[in-house]
Write an enzyme that holds these catalytic residues in place. Structure first.
Site, PDB file in Angstrom:
ATOM      1  N   TYR A 336      -2.408 -14.577  16.688  1.00 44.41           N
ATOM      2  CA  TYR A 336      -1.037 -15.011  16.966  1.00 44.41           C
ATOM      3  C   TYR A 336      -0.241 -14.051  17.835  1.00 44.41           C
ATOM      4  CZ  TYR A 336      -1.122 -12.908  12.228  1.00 44.41           C
ATOM      5  OH  TYR A 336      -1.407 -12.136  11.129  1.00 44.41           O
ATOM      6  N   CYS A 363     -17.198 -10.417  22.788  1.00 44.83           N
ATOM      7  CA  CYS A 363     -17.424 -11.376  23.866  1.00 44.83           C
ATOM      8  C   CYS A 363     -16.470 -12.554  23.723  1.00 44.83           C
ATOM      9  CB  CYS A 363     -18.871 -11.829  23.837  1.00 44.83           C
ATOM     10  SG  CYS A 363     -19.966 -10.443  24.090  1.00 44.83           S
TER      11      CYS A 363
END
Ligand SMILES: *Cc1c(COP(=O)(O)O)cnc(C)c1O
Length: 433
Positions: A336, A363
């Site tokens: 968030y 990744c």
């Protein structure tokens, strides 16, 4: 930086709990969670003593989902406060170090059968009911075990607050709790009152997290006590307990107000004063008050140390500093866009002239720790510290990309020790079949 006695710039080097971050990184390696034990103890003391002096009968219950491991339950227990837990795993961890189970408040919108059984067998003090299904399930388990469980019901007072804003609505779409405004709360209260193995002690609400606005807490107290008054006058229900949850905002970055431990007493004073006033004004019984701060007890106590690896300058676009950690130890930016303050732990006095984004090693393009930080020129090998990571970091860590979850080290009075040991690769395959 929000400096304090136990988090200081000493000749340009970051020192926490009397120990330099440089020596911690040498001794334990990076990435490393560092937790300032004094800070946690001071917060517990301030909250506990303020509640007692300003309100009287009540309990601070540390919301342990913010940071849960054996050592934190030992510390908060020594400080004489209770705990709030949200899973069987948290209850088990607390129990494993002898935490007094009667001082635990068990939350969750979908506690499983196993978790409810564990809670009952451990003797958890209060279970906060959050559905009709759960009320019936819990009641039948209690019948089988021939016990009566003390419960609260989670209600939704229609006040929702996060970070710097709050809204007052008749919001009924939360997955948590029963709305007061649409009548759901009254319905579940009447239902639980009819169940003979549950003893309804009162109601609970938690209006959000990282809240600075005092108005939202005042409004929640007003709404909850209005409801207590209504229940008393129209339904003849009088409750002994009121649990108002947590959510006190802390300092992460510019724009958040900087508080000392003592300043946090203001939240408790405000709630106590408002509640005492409401009790008198509305003629209701003075309830035993439970408050459940999580983030504010541990958040600023923690910092995370990383080593800078690749420094990538995309000309005229952006600079990236890649660190040896990332979303596996701190997923909050990815989740968030949480804000953090990042410092170069051994270069605190150098001019900050390098704007960069701190990227993790996973990744995922979204694996970022903080954007647009101003640091002194960063070289590979520099020690990077991310501040205010004590809450919702270790507790949200994962082994994503089969990275190892960093160890947790506690510091106090110039000494350091493990609270959580480092993982190794064998730990990663331990349960693989
Ligand atoms: C998360 C939570 C808390 C603690 O919130 P903080 O923002 O960490 O203070 C308290 N009570 C309940 C029920 C919660 O879910």
């Amino acid at each position: 930086m929000n400096e304090r006695e136990t988090l200081k710039n000493v000749d340009g080097k970051l020192v926490v709990g009397g120990v330099s971050c440089e020596s911690l990184s040498k001794k334990y390696g990076t990435p490393l969670y560092v937790v300032d034990q004094c800070y946690i103890e001071n917060m517990c003391t301030v909250f506990r003593d303020t509640l007692k002096s300003e309100y009287g009968d009540g309990m601070i219950a540390y919301a342990s989902k913010a940071f849960s491991c054996k050592e934190i339950y030992r510390i908060v227990n020594r400080m004489g406060i209770g705990a709030d837990s949200v899973s069987g795993g948290e209850i088990f961890t607390a129990k494993s170090v002898g935490f007094p189970m009667e001082k635990i408040c068990f939350h969750g919108n979908n506690k499983t059968l196993n978790e409810l059984n564990l809670a009952l067998d451990c003797g958890v003090g209060l279970i906060v009911v959050d559905s009709f299904y759960e009320a019936d399930l819990l009641n039948s388990l209690c019948e089988q075990k021939n016990t009566v469980q003390r419960v609260l019901i989670r209600v939704n007072p229609g006040v929702e607050a996060h970070t710097h804003h709050f809204i007052q609505t008749a919001k009924v779409d939360s997955k948590f709790g029963f709305s007061i405004d649409n009548g759901d709360a009254l319905e579940i209260i009447e239902h639980v009152q009819s169940l003979s193995n549950l003893k309804l002690e009162g109601l609970h609400c938690h209006i959000g997290s990282q809240i600075f606005e005092s108005k939202s807490f005042i409004l929640a107290v007003e709404k909850m006590t209005d409801f207590y008054k209504l229940l008393k006058e129209e339904n003849g229900f009088e409750f002994d307990v009121l649990n108002l949850g947590g959510g006190f905002g802390i300092w992460y970055a510019d724009g958040d107000s900087k508080k000392s431990c003592n300043d946090y007493a203001e939240y408790i004073k405000l709630i106590s004063k408002t509640l005492l006033d409401c009790v008198n004004r509305k003629g209701i019984k003075k309830p035993f008050l439970i408050l459940e701060p999580g983030r504010s007890i541990v958040g600023e106590a923690g910092l995370t140390l990383y080593t800078a690896g690749a420094v990538k300058e995309i000309k005229n676009v952006k600079n990236y500093v890649a660190i040896d950690g990332g979303m596996f130890d701190n997923p909050r930016f990815a989740l968030y866009q949480a804000k953090y303050t990042v410092v170069s732990a051994n270069k605190l006095n150098e001019p900050k002239n390098f704007k960069c984004t701190i990227a993790g090693k996973c990744c995922e393009s979204g694996d970022i720790i903080a954007e647009d930080c101003l640091l002194p020129t960063v070289n590979t090998g520099d020690l990077i510290a991310v501040l205010s990571t004590g809450a919702y970091n270790y507790s949200m860590a994962s082994n994503y990309n089969r990275n190892l979850i960093p160890p947790v080290v506690m510091v106090k009075d110039g000494e350091s020790r493990y609270a959580v040991l480092p993982q190794n690769y064998e730990d990663l395959v331990r349960n693989d079949v």
